[in-house]
Structure formats: C-alpha cells, structure tokens
Write a protein that holds these residues in place. Structure first.
Motif, PDB file in Angstrom:
ATOM      1  N   ALA A 104       5.698  -6.236  -4.735  1.00 53.13           N
ATOM      2  CA  ALA A 104       6.578  -5.536  -3.804  1.00 53.13           C
ATOM      3  C   ALA A 104       8.018  -5.720  -4.256  1.00 53.13           C
ATOM      4  O   ALA A 104       8.374  -6.732  -4.868  1.00 53.13           O
ATOM      5  N   ARG A 105       8.840  -4.722  -3.939  1.00 58.82           N
ATOM      6  CA  ARG A 105      10.258  -4.738  -4.320  1.00 58.82           C
ATOM      7  C   ARG A 105      11.085  -4.302  -3.120  1.00 58.82           C
ATOM      8  O   ARG A 105      10.826  -3.250  -2.537  1.00 58.82           O
ATOM      9  N   PHE A 106      12.055  -5.124  -2.747  1.00 61.02           N
ATOM     10  CA  PHE A 106      12.977  -4.791  -1.677  1.00 61.02           C
ATOM     11  C   PHE A 106      14.383  -4.847  -2.239  1.00 61.02           C
ATOM     12  O   PHE A 106      14.743  -5.807  -2.911  1.00 61.02           O
ATOM     13  N   GLU A 107      15.147  -3.799  -1.969  1.00 63.46           N
ATOM     14  CA  GLU A 107      16.523  -3.741  -2.453  1.00 63.46           C
ATOM     15  C   GLU A 107      17.470  -3.639  -1.263  1.00 63.46           C
ATOM     16  O   GLU A 107      17.322  -2.757  -0.420  1.00 63.46           O
ATOM     17  N   ALA A 110      12.276  -0.266   0.279  1.00 61.93           N
ATOM     18  CA  ALA A 110      11.072  -0.927  -0.228  1.00 61.93           C
ATOM     19  C   ALA A 110      10.441  -0.057  -1.295  1.00 61.93           C
ATOM     20  O   ALA A 110      10.527   1.169  -1.261  1.00 61.93           O
ATOM     21  N   GLY A 111       9.814  -0.716  -2.244  1.00 68.74           N
ATOM     22  CA  GLY A 111       9.120   0.002  -3.304  1.00 68.74           C
ATOM     23  C   GLY A 111       8.135  -0.922  -3.987  1.00 68.74           C
ATOM     24  O   GLY A 111       7.803  -1.993  -3.481  1.00 68.74           O
ATOM     25  N   LEU A 112       7.686  -0.496  -5.140  1.00 69.54           N
ATOM     26  CA  LEU A 112       6.738  -1.282  -5.923  1.00 69.54           C
ATOM     27  C   LEU A 112       7.443  -1.855  -7.136  1.00 69.54           C
ATOM     28  O   LEU A 112       8.215  -1.174  -7.803  1.00 69.54           O
ATOM     29  N   ASP A 147       0.860  -1.177   0.000  1.00 72.09           N
ATOM     30  CA  ASP A 147       0.000   0.000   0.000  1.00 72.09           C
ATOM     31  C   ASP A 147       0.905   1.238   0.000  1.00 72.09           C
ATOM     32  O   ASP A 147       1.740   1.393   0.896  1.00 72.09           O
ATOM     33  N   PRO A 148       0.766   2.120  -0.995  1.00 73.50           N
ATOM     34  CA  PRO A 148       1.633   3.306  -1.068  1.00 73.50           C
ATOM     35  C   PRO A 148       1.619   4.162   0.200  1.00 73.50           C
ATOM     36  O   PRO A 148       2.605   4.820   0.515  1.00 73.50           O
ATOM     37  N   ARG A 149       0.521   4.115   0.944  1.00 71.19           N
ATOM     38  CA  ARG A 149       0.461   4.878   2.197  1.00 71.19           C
ATOM     39  C   ARG A 149       1.383   4.288   3.259  1.00 71.19           C
ATOM     40  O   ARG A 149       1.808   4.990   4.168  1.00 71.19           O
TER      41      ARG A 149
END
Length: 159
Positions: A137-140, A129-131, A91-93
């Motif tokens: 979901a994307r985790f770097e 974290a991102g999209l 969720d972007p929030r």
C-alpha cells in the motif's frame, strides 16, 4: 512540528499497540534527515501517522522481512510524505472508497483513514492512496509548510 521525531514516535506507538504482531517490522526513512518542519497541530499530525502505521503493521502481519518505508521531500511551499509497506496492498475495488467511513479491507471498523483524511484536509493538505511497487500500500500526504490562517492571526510568517 519537526517531522523526523514525530514519524519515529508515531511508528513506535503503532508498534507498541500491535504488540508481538509488529515484532521485526523495520522502518526505513529517507528525506527526514533534512530537518523538515511545518506548521501543524502536532497531536493531530501524530494521530495521522499512527493510523497509517497501524494499517501498515496489520498488512505486514506474517510477511517475510516486513518493512515500512517513509520518504519525505520538501518543496518551497509544501512537504510531501509517502508511507509505503510491502504487504499485499489495497484491494483495487476499495481504492476509490478507502477514505470513506466504515470502508475496510480487514479488521477494524474503517474509521482510521476517514479521520486521517479529515485531519489532513483541516491542515489544507491532501492525502491519497494507491499501490506500491512491486506490491504493498502507498499513502501520499502533501502538507503546506505554513498555515496561512495561523500566520495571519499571529502576524508571523516563515521567511
């Protein structure tokens, strides 16, 4: 720590923990076959990947063709590892707060990512974290190949 077997073991462990909910989830990797290794606490790094995979597996529950993607790339001083799933995404929030304790978008108490961040930071790395594209979901993670304190204490440095 050799990343390829660590990632595979962490994924297997997370799948076993999810039981039948994780059946059919594929792990696709790229860049791990390069023999990537770094100085790290193996058990703590393992814990980080298990937590990321558990989150991904939860997000993939009921999705068609569920897949977790892990991509690794080595720089001269750092290794970057990206973990993505093709679930509904974060969720972007929640994105700005996803690494804070007790923040969660689904089941659980919301401690896993907070713990993961602390472990990564103790290793002088970063996690974000991102999209993922087109969804998920994307985790770097960015981790140093050498731990300077360890090298200084032992008098050993990677050439």
């Amino acid at each position: 720590v050799d990343l390829a077997p660590l990632v595979e073991l962490a994924f297997s462990t997370a799948r076993q923990g999810r039981g039948s909910l994780a059946e059919g989830v594929l792990l696709k990797t790229s860049g791990l076959d390069q023999g990537l290794a770094l100085e790290a606490d193996q058990s703590q790094l393992f814990q980080v990947f298990v937590m990321l995979f558990e989150n991904a597996l939860s997000a993939l529950d009921g999705r068609p063709d569920p897949t977790v993607h892990v991509q690794a790339e080595a720089g001269e001083e750092r290794i970057t590892v990206v973990v993505e799933d093709d679930g509904p995404g974060i969720d972007p929030r929640l994105l700005p707060r996803v690494f804070e304790p007790f923040v969660t978008g689904r089941e659980g108490v919301g401690l896993g990512l907070a713990i993961a961040r602390r472990i990564v930071e103790r290793h002088k790395g970063t996690i974000s974290a991102g999209l993922a594209e087109p969804e998920g979901a994307r985790f770097e993670l960015q981790l140093p190949r050498d731990q300077r304190v360890l090298a200084a204490a032992t008098g050993v440095s990677r050439a």
